[in-house]
Write an enzyme that holds these catalytic residues in place. Structure first.
Site, PDB file in Angstrom:
ATOM      1  CB  CYS A 162      -1.356  -9.176  -6.650  1.00 30.98           C
ATOM      2  SG  CYS A 162      -2.766  -9.364  -7.646  1.00 30.98           S
ATOM      3  CG  HIS A 218      -1.780 -10.732  -2.931  1.00 29.66           C
ATOM      4  ND1 HIS A 218      -2.659  -9.723  -2.784  1.00 29.66           N
ATOM      5  CD2 HIS A 218      -2.205 -11.673  -4.132  1.00 29.66           C
ATOM      6  CE1 HIS A 218      -3.420  -9.792  -3.876  1.00 29.66           C
ATOM      7  NE2 HIS A 218      -3.078 -11.198  -4.698  1.00 29.66           N
ATOM      8  CG  ASN A 228      -6.744 -10.838  -5.463  1.00 35.70           C
ATOM      9  OD1 ASN A 228      -6.523  -9.588  -5.244  1.00 35.70           O
ATOM     10  ND2 ASN A 228      -6.142 -11.805  -6.296  1.00 35.70           N
TER      11      ASN A 228
HETATM   12  O1  UT7 Z   1      -3.951 -12.315  -6.985  1.00 39.61           O
HETATM   13  C1  UT7 Z   1      -3.020 -13.055  -8.113  1.00 39.61           C
HETATM   14  C2  UT7 Z   1      -2.632 -14.155  -7.763  1.00 39.61           C
HETATM   15  N1  UT7 Z   1      -4.055 -15.004  -7.918  1.00 39.61           N
HETATM   16  C3  UT7 Z   1      -4.214 -16.189  -7.253  1.00 39.61           C
HETATM   17  O2  UT7 Z   1      -3.079 -16.439  -6.641  1.00 39.61           O
HETATM   18  C4  UT7 Z   1      -5.459 -16.827  -7.378  1.00 39.61           C
HETATM   19  C5  UT7 Z   1      -4.939 -18.420  -7.642  1.00 39.61           C
HETATM   20  N2  UT7 Z   1      -5.912 -19.304  -7.919  1.00 39.61           N
HETATM   21  C6  UT7 Z   1      -7.019 -19.615  -7.091  1.00 39.61           C
HETATM   22  O3  UT7 Z   1      -7.193 -18.917  -6.125  1.00 39.61           O
HETATM   23  C7  UT7 Z   1      -8.005 -20.767  -7.339  1.00 39.61           C
HETATM   24  O4  UT7 Z   1      -7.175 -21.420  -8.392  1.00 39.61           O
HETATM   25  C8  UT7 Z   1      -9.414 -20.553  -7.765  1.00 39.61           C
HETATM   26  C9  UT7 Z   1     -10.131 -19.905  -6.547  1.00 39.61           C
HETATM   27  C10 UT7 Z   1      -9.370 -19.194  -8.995  1.00 39.61           C
HETATM   28  C11 UT7 Z   1     -10.094 -21.667  -8.402  1.00 39.61           C
HETATM   29  O5  UT7 Z   1     -10.065 -22.836  -7.472  1.00 39.61           O
HETATM   30  P1  UT7 Z   1      -9.603 -24.158  -7.759  1.00 39.61           P
HETATM   31  O6  UT7 Z   1      -9.767 -24.882  -6.845  1.00 39.61           O
HETATM   32  O7  UT7 Z   1      -8.352 -24.085  -8.280  1.00 39.61           O
HETATM   33  O8  UT7 Z   1     -10.708 -24.645  -8.959  1.00 39.61           O
HETATM   34  P2  UT7 Z   1     -10.640 -24.982 -10.262  1.00 39.61           P
HETATM   35  O9  UT7 Z   1     -10.191 -23.551 -11.343  1.00 39.61           O
HETATM   36  O10 UT7 Z   1      -9.577 -26.002 -10.861  1.00 39.61           O
HETATM   37  O11 UT7 Z   1     -12.042 -25.237 -10.689  1.00 39.61           O
HETATM   38  C12 UT7 Z   1     -12.733 -26.435 -10.178  1.00 39.61           C
HETATM   39  C13 UT7 Z   1     -13.986 -26.561 -10.689  1.00 39.61           C
HETATM   40  C14 UT7 Z   1     -14.253 -26.453 -12.166  1.00 39.61           C
HETATM   41  O12 UT7 Z   1     -15.321 -27.226 -12.568  1.00 39.61           O
HETATM   42  P3  UT7 Z   1     -14.752 -28.764 -13.233  1.00 39.61           P
HETATM   43  O13 UT7 Z   1     -14.065 -28.674 -14.359  1.00 39.61           O
HETATM   44  O14 UT7 Z   1     -14.219 -29.716 -12.217  1.00 39.61           O
HETATM   45  O15 UT7 Z   1     -16.193 -29.505 -13.517  1.00 39.61           O
HETATM   46  C15 UT7 Z   1     -14.743 -24.997 -12.267  1.00 39.61           C
HETATM   47  O16 UT7 Z   1     -15.517 -24.784 -13.718  1.00 39.61           O
HETATM   48  O17 UT7 Z   1     -14.805 -25.314 -10.009  1.00 39.61           O
HETATM   49  C16 UT7 Z   1     -15.570 -24.883 -11.008  1.00 39.61           C
HETATM   50  N3  UT7 Z   1     -15.757 -23.502 -10.751  1.00 39.61           N
HETATM   51  C17 UT7 Z   1     -16.706 -23.107 -10.170  1.00 39.61           C
HETATM   52  N4  UT7 Z   1     -17.900 -23.514  -9.591  1.00 39.61           N
HETATM   53  C18 UT7 Z   1     -18.553 -22.731  -8.874  1.00 39.61           C
HETATM   54  C19 UT7 Z   1     -14.825 -22.471 -11.174  1.00 39.61           C
HETATM   55  N5  UT7 Z   1     -15.344 -21.283 -10.508  1.00 39.61           N
HETATM   56  C20 UT7 Z   1     -16.546 -21.678  -9.797  1.00 39.61           C
HETATM   57  C21 UT7 Z   1     -17.325 -20.806  -9.183  1.00 39.61           C
HETATM   58  N6  UT7 Z   1     -18.662 -21.484  -8.490  1.00 39.61           N
HETATM   59  N7  UT7 Z   1     -17.339 -19.626  -8.831  1.00 39.61           N
END
Ligand code: UT7
Length: 330
Positions: free
Chosen positions: A115, A257, A287
């Protein structure tokens, strides 16, 4: 003319027509519009048409930038394409673009910095122009990220999309106020495992045995990546501003970004900038990795949000990890 500085003289972008909404995704994986919108700000993303490769997206963006510059393709001296989704391992996507747009006099190569790729490429092009080796450059960020998406993995498949943006750079002398100023680049390969496509290269070729586990798709530790993204982008932005002799208060527009609206808000908070100074189109495109910044730059330019003399701050973070920031006077 003695060249001492480099500036962007024109931009262009191309987004494929096909739209994939959050509701569409909720029919494929266990997710919802509510989750995706709240956690990421993304509402929809673009998907390349059947048979459309990264070079096609890149070439369309390039032709629009050339048109805006009033230049012909054969006047280009250098083409750099930043991408992690090249058409193929080789030739470079930049060489394929050269052929498609007819840039017969350009030297062409790709840059792989995920990115941060567009900002890395901008710096490389600037070195060529500043040293007098090349008079101009076409720098493109282009991705067909959906070719690396595992549509069964809800953690990642909701985040990414396809698109391309391009900028044309030229050397200018001291009399030009419009120019690139401070620039910061950084990398930390010790954190490579947090965001990667592990398979399909020489380390882990795809075989009949491993194909089912989809190693040739994006794997990301989202929460960890998020923390590093905010920290590194804020640091890089502050360093690039300090190098340029400016503070955040002087900035007219930040083009960050576009990975997650919450990351952009966190950066605005830390830099003490109001949200209206943060350009945001992640809601429409998701993204698109190396393409996010040049696409946003082009949209901002065409919307009249970049005025001559404005201080513009570009800042990126991505796999590697890699990060970069550039300050420019528009
Ligand atoms: O471009 C390069 C750089 N990339 C980034 O900077 C991306 C950085 N990361 C992010 O943007 C975020 O971490 C995400 C959007 C990828 C994820 O958001 P989060 O708030 O960090 O969620 P998480 O990964 O901690 O997941 C929270 C919960 C989990 O469930 P449990 O374990 O709490 O029961 C996941 O399984 O959300 C669940 N989950 C979803 N639920 C519904 C993860 N993806 C989804 C989904 N729909 N698509």
């Amino acid at each position: 003319m003695s060249v001492t500085h480099t500036r962007i003289i024109a931009t262009g972008s191309y987004m494929p027509e096909k739209i994939l909404t959050n509701d569409d995704l909720s029919k494929i994986v266990d997710t919802s519009d509510e989750w995706i919108t709240t956690r990421t700000g993304i509402q929809e993303r673009r998907i390349a048409a059947e048979g459309q490769a990264t070079s096609d997206l890149a070439s369309n963006a390039a032709l629009r930038a050339l048109e805006a510059a009033g230049m012909k393709a054969d006047e280009l001296d250098l083409i750099i394409v930043a991408t992690v989704t090249p058409d193929m391992f080789f030739p470079s996507t930049a060489c394929v673009v050269q052929k498609k747009i007819g840039a017969t006099n350009a030297v062409c190569f790709d840059i792989s910095a995920a990115c941060s790729g567009f900002l890395y490429a901008l710096q490389v092009a600037r070195q060529f122009i500043g040293s007098g080796t090349r008079k101009n450059a076409l720098v493109i960020g282009a991705e067909k990220l959906t070719s690396l998406v595992n549509w069964k993995d809800r953690n990642t498949c909701v985040l990414f999309g396809d698109g391309a943006g391009a900028a044309i750079l030229k050397g200018v002398n001291e009399s030009s106020t419009s120019r690139m100023l401070g620039s910061v680049m950084g990398s930390d390969g010790t954190l490579a495992d947090l965001l990667k496509v592990p398979g399909g290269g020489s380390a882990l070729p795809i075989t009949q045995e491993n194909a089912a586990s989809r190693p040739n798709t994006i794997h990301m530790e989202g929460r960890e990546t998020f923390k590093h993204a905010v920290t590194r982008m804020c640091q890089a932005a502050e360093q690039a501003l300090a190098q340029s002799g400016y503070t955040a208060n002087d900035v007219a527009l930040v083009i960050p970004h576009q990975a997650n609206a919450r990351i952009i808000t966190a950066i605005a908070d830390r830099l003490g900038l109001p949200e209206e100074k943060m350009f945001m189109n992640v809601q429409r495109y998701g993204n698109t990795s190396a393409a996010t910044i040049p696409v946003a730059l082009d949209e901002a330019a065409r919307a009249g949000r970049l005025k001559e003399g404005d201080v513009i701050l570009l800042v990126a973070f991505g796999g590697g990890f890699t990060w970069a920031s550039t300050v420019m006077i528009w």
